[in-house]
Design a protein around this motif. Structure first.
Motif, short mmCIF file in Angstrom:
data_model
loop_
_atom_site.label_atom_id
_atom_site.label_comp_id
_atom_site.label_asym_id
_atom_site.label_seq_id
_atom_site.Cartn_x
_atom_site.Cartn_y
_atom_site.Cartn_z
N GLY A 178 0.83 -1.21 0.00
CA GLY A 178 0.00 0.00 0.00
C GLY A 178 0.86 1.26 0.00
O GLY A 178 2.08 1.20 0.13
N VAL A 216 -7.34 1.35 -4.76
CA VAL A 216 -7.83 2.29 -3.75
C VAL A 216 -6.75 3.34 -3.44
O VAL A 216 -7.04 4.55 -3.33
CB VAL A 216 -8.23 1.54 -2.45
CG1 VAL A 216 -8.61 2.52 -1.34
CG2 VAL A 216 -9.40 0.60 -2.74
N PRO A 270 -8.16 3.22 5.58
CA PRO A 270 -9.57 2.82 5.53
C PRO A 270 -9.79 1.35 5.17
O PRO A 270 -10.92 0.88 5.24
CB PRO A 270 -10.16 3.74 4.46
CG PRO A 270 -9.02 4.20 3.65
CD PRO A 270 -7.82 4.21 4.55
#
Ligand code: SF4
Ligand code: SF4
Length: 328
Positions: A178, A216, A270
């Motif tokens: 990420g 995302v 999130p």
């Protein structure tokens, strides 16, 4: 999912930090509670000395890689791992200052660090982290004993070892890298801490999997926005051949040391709202909405922890090899 051309990846320089910050007389070590120091002793002074063990000369030949792979995975889970996957022993997953070995695979496993899902920093989190790291090191050592008993050499790759754990975790399919620099998966969000053992045994490779993370991260800026060190780049870089976001370690590290391990980026991600920790994330989401800025969120976390971090003696190790950008 981000497509990584493994042929283009260069080995990444690492640095020997553990010995400096965990030396028995270092301020980082001595300010830890005794319970934490006990786990550091178990990991550093006992388990790391068992990274490599004598190998049974009477090797068991592997007729069915699938069967032995399943056996190894079951063992890792029984030993306490929450997830496990198998990666190719690829140079991209190893630090460049170590010689490449004749290993074939890396068994990568993860344990949830529950405090990554809570808006809390301090001694409770530090104790759980030390315990999780010890348990990961213990799993690596135990698995390596079994590889040795089957006649296959291996090396338990503890935190600070020869393997770049997030890249190995990505190659083993445990999650995607990420923007916050470590592994994220749908089920566990950003709570996984990783351990690994490299082995000569020809296990069945899992390979990278799509967890929907890269998609995302392209549009989300939450970790960048709330990082107190402004250490998370909003844009991707070519990181030694890997298209990834970059954590500026010198900017991150003062907070890492000051806050006993910062982890705000992981707490605010999130992906927590979709993971098994979604109930815990509701509290974080409310705090984010209320705080709005990185300064206000940091104040809130510090106030909740009840610790006067400014009064703590904060050592920062300040040398980085050329090309060093990110640790985890
Ligand atoms: S650990 Fe803290 S300082 Fe480091 S990148 Fe994450 S939020 Fe920023
Ligand atoms: S906070 Fe957002 S940008 Fe950062 S890692 Fe999580 S999903 Fe990606």
């Amino acid at each position: 999912m981000v497509q990584v051309d493994l042929a283009k990846i260069e080995r990444i320089p690492g640095r020997a930090r553990e010995d400096e910050i965990e030396a028995a007389d270092s301020p980082f070590y001595t300010r830890q509670p005794l319970t934490v120091r006990r786990y550091l002793y178990l990991s550093k002074d006992l388990l790391r000395k068992q990274r490599e063990v004598p190998v049974n000369p009477d090797r068991t030949e592997i007729d069915d890689p699938t069967e032995i792979t399943n056996t190894i995975k079951e063992m890792a889970l029984k030993l306490g791992a929450d997830v496990v996957g198998i990666a190719d022993y690829h140079p991209a997953a190893t630090f460049s200052q170590f010689p490449l070995r004749d290993f074939k695979r890396i068994v990568v496993f993860g344990k949830e660090f529950i405090y990554d899902s809570k808006l809390e920093i301090g001694h409770h989190a530090t104790l759980e982290l030390a315990q999780v790291k010890f348990e990961l090191d213990n799993i690596a050592v135990q698995l390596n004993y079994h590889f040795a008993s089957w006649g296959y050499a291996g090396s338990a790759m503890m935190n600070g070892g020869e393997v770049l754990l997030p890249v190995a975790g990505y190659l083993a399919g445990l999650g995607e890298l990420g923007k916050l620099g470590s592994i994220i998966s749908k089920e566990h969000g950003s709570t996984l801490r990783l351990g690994a053992v490299a082995t000569e045994m020809p296990l069945k490779i899992d390979g990278p999997k799509d967890h929907g993370v890269d998609q995302v991260c392209q549009s989300c800026q939450i970790c960048t926005r709330f990082c107190p060190g402004e250490a998370i780049s909003p844009e991707k870089y070519d990181f030694h051949g890997i298209p990834r976001w970059r954590i500026n370690t010198p900017k991150c590290e003062p907070y890492l040391f000051k806050l006993f391990g910062c982890k705000i980026c992981m707490m605010v991600c999130p992906f927590g709202s979709r993971s098994k920790f979604k109930e815990e994330y509701k509290n974080t989401a409310a705090a984010i909405r209320e705080a709005k800025t990185r300064e206000a969120l940091l104040d809130k976390i510090v106030e909740q922890s009840g610790i006067d971090f400014d009064k703590l003696n904060v050592p920062v190790v300040e040398h980085y090899p050329d090309g060093w950008d990110s640790e985890e």
